[in-house]
Write an enzyme that holds these catalytic residues in place. Sequence first.
Site, short mmCIF file in Angstrom:
data_model
loop_
_atom_site.label_atom_id
_atom_site.label_comp_id
_atom_site.label_asym_id
_atom_site.label_seq_id
_atom_site.Cartn_x
_atom_site.Cartn_y
_atom_site.Cartn_z
N GLY A 13 9.62 55.98 66.89
CA GLY A 13 9.14 56.32 68.24
C GLY A 13 9.04 57.80 68.46
O GLY A 13 9.61 58.35 69.40
N ALA A 14 8.25 58.46 67.60
CA ALA A 14 8.19 59.93 67.70
C ALA A 14 6.84 60.45 68.21
O ALA A 14 6.58 61.64 68.13
CB ALA A 14 8.53 60.56 66.34
N ASP A 64 6.07 48.52 64.69
CA ASP A 64 6.89 48.07 65.81
C ASP A 64 8.33 47.90 65.33
O ASP A 64 8.64 46.98 64.57
CB ASP A 64 6.32 46.74 66.33
N SER A 143 22.56 56.18 75.21
CA SER A 143 22.32 56.76 76.53
C SER A 143 23.64 56.80 77.27
O SER A 143 24.52 55.95 77.03
CB SER A 143 21.34 55.88 77.31
N TYR A 156 18.95 47.59 80.08
CA TYR A 156 18.95 48.85 79.32
C TYR A 156 20.39 49.26 78.96
O TYR A 156 20.70 49.61 77.82
CB TYR A 156 18.28 49.92 80.17
N LYS A 160 22.05 49.71 75.23
CA LYS A 160 22.60 50.99 74.76
C LYS A 160 24.10 50.88 74.45
O LYS A 160 24.61 51.54 73.55
CB LYS A 160 22.32 52.09 75.79
N ILE A 189 17.00 63.37 80.49
CA ILE A 189 16.07 64.21 79.71
C ILE A 189 14.66 64.03 80.27
O ILE A 189 14.23 62.88 80.48
CB ILE A 189 16.09 63.80 78.21
P1 NAP Z 1 9.26 57.83 75.86
O1 NAP Z 1 8.83 59.18 76.30
O2 NAP Z 1 8.87 56.65 76.67
O3 NAP Z 1 8.83 57.61 74.33
C1 NAP Z 1 9.15 56.41 73.68
C2 NAP Z 1 8.71 56.48 72.25
O4 NAP Z 1 9.11 55.26 71.60
C3 NAP Z 1 7.21 56.57 72.08
O5 NAP Z 1 6.94 57.36 70.96
C4 NAP Z 1 6.80 55.11 71.83
O6 NAP Z 1 5.59 54.97 71.06
C5 NAP Z 1 7.98 54.64 71.03
N1 NAP Z 1 8.15 53.19 71.04
C6 NAP Z 1 8.34 52.38 72.09
N2 NAP Z 1 8.49 51.11 71.69
C7 NAP Z 1 8.40 51.13 70.34
C8 NAP Z 1 8.46 50.14 69.33
N3 NAP Z 1 8.66 48.85 69.64
N4 NAP Z 1 8.32 50.51 68.04
C9 NAP Z 1 8.12 51.79 67.71
N5 NAP Z 1 8.06 52.78 68.62
C10 NAP Z 1 8.18 52.45 69.91
O7 NAP Z 1 10.87 57.76 75.77
P2 NAP Z 1 11.96 58.93 75.63
O8 NAP Z 1 12.37 59.35 76.99
O9 NAP Z 1 11.50 59.95 74.67
O10 NAP Z 1 13.18 58.11 75.02
C11 NAP Z 1 13.45 58.08 73.63
C12 NAP Z 1 14.81 57.44 73.41
O11 NAP Z 1 15.80 58.16 74.12
C13 NAP Z 1 14.90 56.00 73.90
O12 NAP Z 1 15.72 55.24 73.04
C14 NAP Z 1 15.57 56.15 75.24
O13 NAP Z 1 16.24 54.98 75.65
C15 NAP Z 1 16.53 57.29 74.96
N6 NAP Z 1 16.99 58.01 76.15
C16 NAP Z 1 16.12 58.68 76.93
C17 NAP Z 1 16.61 59.36 78.05
C18 NAP Z 1 15.73 60.14 78.96
O14 NAP Z 1 16.25 60.68 79.95
N7 NAP Z 1 14.45 60.29 78.70
C19 NAP Z 1 17.98 59.33 78.33
C20 NAP Z 1 18.83 58.63 77.49
C21 NAP Z 1 18.33 57.98 76.40
P3 NAP Z 1 4.13 54.93 71.80
O15 NAP Z 1 3.86 56.34 72.27
O16 NAP Z 1 3.19 54.52 70.74
O17 NAP Z 1 4.27 53.96 72.94
#
Ligand code: NAP
Length: 248
Positions: A13-14, A64, A143, A156, A160, A189
């Site tokens: 998911g990058a 996926d 998280s 969620y 986590k 974040i």
């Molecule tokens: P984001 O901006 O929504 O990005 C999610 C990424 O995951 C995207 O690259 C997406 O790909 C990919 N993805 C989603 N479902 C997938 C799947 N089934 N297989 C492969 N890739 C998949 O999310 P983020 O905020 O960067 O979060 C990243 C991680 O950090 C997550 O695990 C989230 O729970 C955790 N987190 C985030 C926060 C926060 O505040 N943002 C806080 C705590 C933890 P596509 O672009 O192709 O959809």
Amino acid sequence: MKLLEGKTAIVTGASRGIGKGIARKLAEHGADVAFTYRSSQKAALELEHELQALGVKAKAYRSDASDYEQAQQLTEAVLKEFGKVDILVNNAGITRDNLLLRMSEEDFDEVIRVNLKSVFNMTKAVVRPMMKQRAGSIINIGSVVGIRGNAGQANYAASKAGIIGFSKSVAQELGSRNIRCNVVAPGFIETEMTARLDEKVLEEWKKQIPLRRTGTPEDVAHACLFLASDWSAYITGQVLVVDGGMVM
Ligand code: NAP
């Protein structure tokens, strides 16, 4: 000083957000990076080029993470192309927020499948090659919500919290093979995931952060870099919270 020269990493998911920040940071430190996305092909290819320009090998894979077969196939393809896997960052994740009373079975299942089962799928896929190498660092993105819960995020939070139990078990099972497994638990974040949150909710969260700011993908990436590198060689089974002091 580059901390990851000669290492190969998989980051799930990058294409956006935190995963993109992690892939960048690992590549800046000399790692070859294979990364996945689910649907954002254009963004993924842009990142692939950006990483290659840093002088490392980099490749985007549409895969996926929640699908067991796809996770196995991805790992086989990466092993063929890159020769080995030293670092796995399980970052792919989604939210389907709702109060429990309104949460559907589908939204519960999907969040568990994408956030938690994906970690099982990918860890299982890399474990054999890592055991053969007698080295590996697995970093699972949790998280703070998995530690303290959050109203409207029971699915969620459960996914986590599950990651923490899973990671500590893997750390115990595979420590003797020099495979480490840790969790990075980000707080607030700024990414597309949090952009969907209500302004008022955002302001409330910020007030609870001792460092008085939201985090960046790079803040999380720095913690991952440390856990991916040999600087954390004696650290396993830990949850490293990256949240500006919000939860302590
Ligand atoms: P984001 O901006 O929504 O990005 C999610 C990424 O995951 C995207 O690259 C997406 O790909 C990919 N993805 C989603 N479902 C997938 C799947 N089934 N297989 C492969 N890739 C998949 O999310 P983020 O905020 O960067 O979060 C990243 C991680 O950090 C997550 O695990 C989230 O729970 C955790 N987190 C985030 C926060 C926060 O505040 N943002 C806080 C705590 C933890 P596509 O672009 O192709 O959809």
